[in-house]
Scaffold this motif. Structure first.
Motif, mmCIF file in Angstrom:
data_model
loop_
_atom_site.group_PDB
_atom_site.id
_atom_site.type_symbol
_atom_site.label_atom_id
_atom_site.label_comp_id
_atom_site.label_asym_id
_atom_site.label_seq_id
_atom_site.Cartn_x
_atom_site.Cartn_y
_atom_site.Cartn_z
ATOM 1 N N ASP A 50 0.811 -1.348 -0.039
ATOM 2 C CA ASP A 50 0.142 0.067 0.070
ATOM 3 C C ASP A 50 0.656 1.361 0.099
ATOM 4 O O ASP A 50 1.040 1.744 1.079
ATOM 5 C CB ASP A 50 -0.883 -0.156 1.279
ATOM 6 C CG ASP A 50 -1.780 1.281 1.560
ATOM 7 O OD1 ASP A 50 -1.945 1.743 0.404
ATOM 8 O OD2 ASP A 50 -2.244 1.616 2.613
ATOM 9 N N ASN A 52 0.616 4.163 -0.966
ATOM 10 C CA ASN A 52 -0.160 5.671 -0.580
ATOM 11 C C ASN A 52 -0.834 5.829 0.668
ATOM 12 O O ASN A 52 -1.209 6.594 1.164
ATOM 13 C CB ASN A 52 -1.142 6.166 -1.483
ATOM 14 C CG ASN A 52 -2.054 5.556 -1.923
ATOM 15 O OD1 ASN A 52 -2.363 4.456 -1.330
ATOM 16 N ND2 ASN A 52 -3.005 5.836 -2.991
ATOM 17 N N ASN A 54 -3.441 4.133 2.128
ATOM 18 C CA ASN A 54 -4.955 4.261 2.382
ATOM 19 C C ASN A 54 -5.357 3.219 2.672
ATOM 20 O O ASN A 54 -6.677 2.868 2.676
ATOM 21 C CB ASN A 54 -5.594 4.880 1.029
ATOM 22 C CG ASN A 54 -5.588 4.300 -0.038
ATOM 23 O OD1 ASN A 54 -4.886 3.112 -0.009
ATOM 24 N ND2 ASN A 54 -5.841 4.485 -1.255
ATOM 25 N N TYR A 56 -5.654 0.321 1.281
ATOM 26 C CA TYR A 56 -6.132 -0.377 0.205
ATOM 27 C C TYR A 56 -5.116 -0.578 -1.056
ATOM 28 O O TYR A 56 -4.292 0.374 -0.993
ATOM 29 C CB TYR A 56 -7.477 0.316 -0.632
ATOM 30 C CG TYR A 56 -8.841 0.587 0.031
ATOM 31 C CD1 TYR A 56 -9.614 -0.606 0.135
ATOM 32 C CD2 TYR A 56 -8.914 1.555 1.108
ATOM 33 C CE1 TYR A 56 -10.785 -0.577 1.116
ATOM 34 C CE2 TYR A 56 -10.268 1.464 1.824
ATOM 35 C CZ TYR A 56 -11.056 0.476 1.826
ATOM 36 O OH TYR A 56 -11.915 0.717 2.610
ATOM 37 N N ILE A 57 -5.299 -1.614 -1.865
ATOM 38 C CA ILE A 57 -4.581 -1.674 -3.006
ATOM 39 C C ILE A 57 -5.326 -1.125 -4.146
ATOM 40 O O ILE A 57 -6.176 -1.863 -4.264
ATOM 41 C CB ILE A 57 -4.136 -3.459 -3.317
ATOM 42 C CG1 ILE A 57 -3.467 -4.050 -1.843
ATOM 43 C CG2 ILE A 57 -3.237 -3.566 -4.344
ATOM 44 C CD1 ILE A 57 -2.106 -3.366 -1.681
ATOM 45 N N ASP A 58 -4.828 -0.112 -4.613
ATOM 46 C CA ASP A 58 -5.595 0.623 -5.657
ATOM 47 C C ASP A 58 -4.553 1.188 -6.609
ATOM 48 O O ASP A 58 -3.181 1.598 -6.228
ATOM 49 C CB ASP A 58 -6.286 1.515 -4.946
ATOM 50 C CG ASP A 58 -5.582 2.474 -4.109
ATOM 51 O OD1 ASP A 58 -4.533 2.288 -3.610
ATOM 52 O OD2 ASP A 58 -6.275 3.622 -3.715
ATOM 53 N N GLU A 62 0.339 -0.093 -7.315
ATOM 54 C CA GLU A 62 -0.043 -1.114 -6.166
ATOM 55 C C GLU A 62 -0.428 -2.469 -6.627
ATOM 56 O O GLU A 62 -0.123 -3.480 -5.943
ATOM 57 C CB GLU A 62 -0.913 -0.383 -4.990
ATOM 58 C CG GLU A 62 -0.461 0.758 -4.576
ATOM 59 C CD GLU A 62 -1.403 1.288 -3.346
ATOM 60 O OE1 GLU A 62 -2.364 0.830 -3.040
ATOM 61 O OE2 GLU A 62 -1.158 2.631 -3.170
HETATM 62 CA CA LIG Z 1 -3.312 2.340 -1.548
#
Ligand SMILES: [Ca+2]
Length: 80
Positions: A50, A52, A54, A56-58, A62
């Motif tokens: 992760d 950034n 946050n 979540y893996i987005d 990532e």
């Molecule tokens: Ca993320």
């Protein structure tokens, strides 16, 4: 599976379709694959990939990191 198949699999992992993967969704997916300790592995994988922060893996970066991580630590990606 191939890297492309893994990316397609990740899309299915995103159960609520919001374009990002939570540790809860990843845990479900690892459980389905029959990988041991899904809760701990999912939590750690999100924490490590992760970028950034946050939770979540987005995003492409990532997702790519998670793919490489899975190949290295879970042995699920057999070829590029
Ligand atoms: Ca993320």
């Amino acid at each position: 599976m191939t890297e492309q198949e893994f990316r397609n699999w990740l899309k299915k992992v995103d159960l609520n379709g919001d374009g990002r993967i939570s540790s809860g969704e990843l845990k479900q997916a690892l459980h389905v694959l029959g990988i041991s300790w899904p809760t701990a592995r999912a939590w750690w994988a999100v924490r490590k990939n992760d970028v950034n922060h946050n939770h979540y893996i987005d995003g492409d970066l990532e997702m790519k990191k998670l793919t490489q991580y899975a190949a290295k630590h879970w042995g699920v990606v057999v070829r590029a």
